[in-house]
Design an enzyme around this catalytic site. Sequence first.
Site, PDB file in Angstrom:
ATOM      1  N   LYS A  89       0.818  -1.216   0.000  1.00  0.00           N
ATOM      2  CA  LYS A  89       0.000   0.000   0.000  1.00  0.00           C
ATOM      3  C   LYS A  89       0.855   1.272   0.000  1.00  0.00           C
ATOM      4  O   LYS A  89       0.617   2.188  -0.795  1.00  0.00           O
ATOM      5  CB  LYS A  89      -0.906  -0.027   1.239  1.00  0.00           C
ATOM      6  CG  LYS A  89      -1.630   1.274   1.537  1.00  0.00           C
ATOM      7  CD  LYS A  89      -2.558   1.110   2.718  1.00  0.00           C
ATOM      8  CE  LYS A  89      -1.842   0.845   4.009  1.00  0.00           C
ATOM      9  NZ  LYS A  89      -1.151   2.044   4.550  1.00  0.00           N
ATOM     10  N   THR A  90       1.835   1.333   0.897  1.00  0.00           N
ATOM     11  CA  THR A  90       2.669   2.536   1.005  1.00  0.00           C
ATOM     12  C   THR A  90       3.425   2.788  -0.295  1.00  0.00           C
ATOM     13  O   THR A  90       3.566   3.932  -0.749  1.00  0.00           O
ATOM     14  CB  THR A  90       3.665   2.392   2.172  1.00  0.00           C
ATOM     15  OG1 THR A  90       2.925   2.163   3.382  1.00  0.00           O
ATOM     16  CG2 THR A  90       4.500   3.648   2.332  1.00  0.00           C
ATOM     17  N   ASP A 117      -4.725   8.055   3.245  1.00  0.00           N
ATOM     18  CA  ASP A 117      -4.298   6.715   3.632  1.00  0.00           C
ATOM     19  C   ASP A 117      -5.189   6.205   4.764  1.00  0.00           C
ATOM     20  O   ASP A 117      -5.732   6.994   5.542  1.00  0.00           O
ATOM     21  CB  ASP A 117      -2.835   6.779   4.091  1.00  0.00           C
ATOM     22  CG  ASP A 117      -2.240   5.405   4.336  1.00  0.00           C
ATOM     23  OD1 ASP A 117      -2.806   4.410   3.837  1.00  0.00           O
ATOM     24  OD2 ASP A 117      -1.204   5.325   5.024  1.00  0.00           O
ATOM     25  N   GLU A 118      -5.333   4.887   4.879  1.00  0.00           N
ATOM     26  CA  GLU A 118      -6.125   4.244   5.952  1.00  0.00           C
ATOM     27  C   GLU A 118      -7.531   4.857   6.034  1.00  0.00           C
ATOM     28  O   GLU A 118      -8.015   5.189   7.115  1.00  0.00           O
ATOM     29  CB  GLU A 118      -5.409   4.383   7.306  1.00  0.00           C
ATOM     30  CG  GLU A 118      -3.998   3.837   7.330  1.00  0.00           C
ATOM     31  CD  GLU A 118      -3.933   2.319   7.382  1.00  0.00           C
ATOM     32  OE1 GLU A 118      -4.981   1.673   7.209  1.00  0.00           O
ATOM     33  OE2 GLU A 118      -2.829   1.789   7.574  1.00  0.00           O
ATOM     34  N   GLN A 124      -9.500  -4.184   7.851  1.00  0.00           N
ATOM     35  CA  GLN A 124      -8.639  -3.744   8.948  1.00  0.00           C
ATOM     36  C   GLN A 124      -9.213  -2.530   9.669  1.00  0.00           C
ATOM     37  O   GLN A 124      -8.478  -1.762  10.289  1.00  0.00           O
ATOM     38  CB  GLN A 124      -7.235  -3.439   8.424  1.00  0.00           C
ATOM     39  CG  GLN A 124      -6.547  -4.665   7.821  1.00  0.00           C
ATOM     40  CD  GLN A 124      -5.107  -4.393   7.439  1.00  0.00           C
ATOM     41  OE1 GLN A 124      -4.262  -4.116   8.277  1.00  0.00           O
ATOM     42  NE2 GLN A 124      -4.823  -4.469   6.150  1.00  0.00           N
ATOM     43  N   ARG A 154      -0.241  -9.840  10.877  1.00  0.00           N
ATOM     44  CA  ARG A 154       1.027  -9.223  11.301  1.00  0.00           C
ATOM     45  C   ARG A 154       2.188 -10.190  11.080  1.00  0.00           C
ATOM     46  O   ARG A 154       3.349  -9.785  11.092  1.00  0.00           O
ATOM     47  CB  ARG A 154       0.996  -8.838  12.789  1.00  0.00           C
ATOM     48  CG  ARG A 154      -0.041  -7.821  13.234  1.00  0.00           C
ATOM     49  CD  ARG A 154      -0.084  -6.603  12.382  1.00  0.00           C
ATOM     50  NE  ARG A 154      -1.065  -6.734  11.317  1.00  0.00           N
ATOM     51  CZ  ARG A 154      -1.079  -6.017  10.202  1.00  0.00           C
ATOM     52  NH1 ARG A 154      -0.150  -5.128   9.977  1.00  0.00           N
ATOM     53  NH2 ARG A 154      -2.017  -6.185   9.287  1.00  0.00           N
TER      54      ARG A 154
END
Length: 759
Positions: free
Chosen positions: A32-33, A223-224, A254, A607
Amino acid sequence: MDYLQGLNPEQQAAVQQINGPVMIVAGAGSGKTRVITYRVAHLIRNGVDSFNILVLTFTNKAAREMRDRITHLVGADAKNIWMGTFHSVFAKLLRVEADKIGYPNNFTIYDTDDSKSVLRAILKEMNLDDKLYNPNFVHNRISAAKNNLVSWQEYQQNEQIQADDFSSGRGHLGKVYENYCTRCYRAGAMDFDDLLFKTNELLKKFPDVLNKYQHKFKYLMVDEYQDTNFSQYLIIKKLAAVHENICVVGDDAQSIYAFRGANIQNILNFEKDYPDLKVYKLEQNYRSTQNIVNIANSIIANNKEQLKKNVFSQKEEGDKIKVMRAFSDNEEGKLVAEAILQERSTKGLQWSDFAILYRTNAQSRSMEEALRKLGIPYKIYGGLSFYQRKEIKDLIAYFRLTFNPNDEEALKRVINYPRRGIGDTTIDRIILSAGQNNITPWEAIVEPQKYLDGRSSAAVSIFSTMIQSFQVITKTQTAYEAALHIAQHSGLLKDLYEDKSVEGLNRYENIQELLNGIKEFSEREDIEEKGLDIFMQDIALLTNDDKDKNQDADTVSLMTIHSSKGLEFPQVFVVGLEENLFPSQMSLNSRADLEEERRLFYVASTRAENKLTFSYATSRFKFGTLISCEPSRFLDEIDVRYLELDFTAKPSPSNNPYFDEERNEWTKKSDSFSKPKAASPIKTTSILAKAHVPSANFSPSDTSNLQIGMEVEHERFGFGKVLSLEGNKPDIKATIFFKEIGQKQLLLKFAKLRILNNI
């Protein structure tokens, strides 16, 4: 376009879609980043002025990482992008426009401790019971109101809100909210929620300001996005209204922050706001093995509300996900610690390659004890941060007061520290006089002879002169020079230096570390403004991920699952997978709450990079009482093909008080009916291995006349005996001891019980 070659086809398509509304649904570990940074770089390389780009994140760490990557791709243009957290970006905007809403440009930003301190003072002045009006509760209530854009005036006028407050015995909450806002305004201070609340107010009341920023920010990236609340949603929608070049990135799977106002509907319903939306799904997970990705998919598939995607991994298949059963919470800690020790020694790993994740902070105790016994170094995340330590807050309060002398919280903190003969009585008199004369406490301090007697007046006058001298110093010296001057001439550095205790030395070293950080800030080449006031703004807006000064230590990481979001570790242990713990008992009232718990389980599982382990205990101490536990329903939802069941642990005196050492068997002398049964190895395909099959004639009885002593059958828990009844109809709770699983408390209006005998 060479920089696009490292992207997969879907990533490339998302990066190259420059204009119009775009939603990038980014599965866990899908890069994503990388996509966000490449997309920003692609905008600039295709002629978009970097001054016209706004990028909003949820952590400063994410913003720094993105800016560094963009700089590497496009050079110095990256400095011109408005990029940062919602709070930092809109604090910057408000400092430019603050005068329009009656605030000084150098307004102070109150952290949570400051806000609660103001509230405690207000509750004391209003003679309100701080147990009924608990400052934490009041703070959360006000925060929720602000995040839903409910002003104190609207709060007091809303009949439903008022009815709720009065029914809970807190009818003065509206007045507390009003007094809190008034006090902050008088002090020239905004809390974290105000940074968004006041931005919305500014954009609503001043169309010219809204128009200015709509045309400045021609391209928005968020973002997010699944973590945005109502206040953030409105700001984004207003700013994007003219050009509609908005790109949101996130993963509904998430979304785990509903408790602090995040609204998953923002991402689920994004297409309703922009019918011509283009959607790109990043489905390849580059982080985890195939088995971990498969198990995560099987977890989240049980949620009804979601944006469907097919996350996959092309890494190796990897180990199956181990499920460990313990007979107590202490034994669970022992099993986890031993597993970490073995994995590290056999695979040559670092301690920092391991993380233990839990649902609640209280669960860390048994994990800590087990790790200590084996000499395993660990660190708990989410504890007291560097910037929350007393000595750090004391020096920062001097900085705050220097730039905003109306900051009442900073004033009260340092006016008599180090001691300078200004006692509590004098401070109370200053604050009382200020209130009576409709001035700020600082205005009273500048002319103390008007409000205080001779001795007190002299001490206060020396203090005000000192602060005024600091104000002069900050205008001519660098951030580090000014900070060192204030630390020395306030007497704080000398006071800490003279304390030769271990704690005193630690506090002195912490101040030196803060000054080192300010010196490093003063020498940075990537920022133009390097004054102490700019440093103050930066640290006021730090997010949790920025606050730890020792993140690279070789230690096992312990943290709540909420704290783990955005992190990754080679090996992850998710512990405490039991009903009423995970999922939390508080989440069982609605499907929406339960689905958020399942998303939390999904976040925990994703994670892990190489190995994932689950564990649960069949008994756990709660409020000093040992209770029986059953495995989490989430374990039962997982496709058993991806699991490896490890139920080799045996009951022993060290892990359960119901073990008779002499007879080497389970016993409970007081009541043969309630004797716990040792769990047997699971042989069925279900992880829960339900021990009870309902009777052929099972049909729920009318429980309105249920009595203590009656024997009952539950569809899932089996046969049991009613131990107690409490509460009033229709909310009667029954405590029942079931032969197979132990004691449970059930709400009768929901419990499906068949009564076996009448008394």
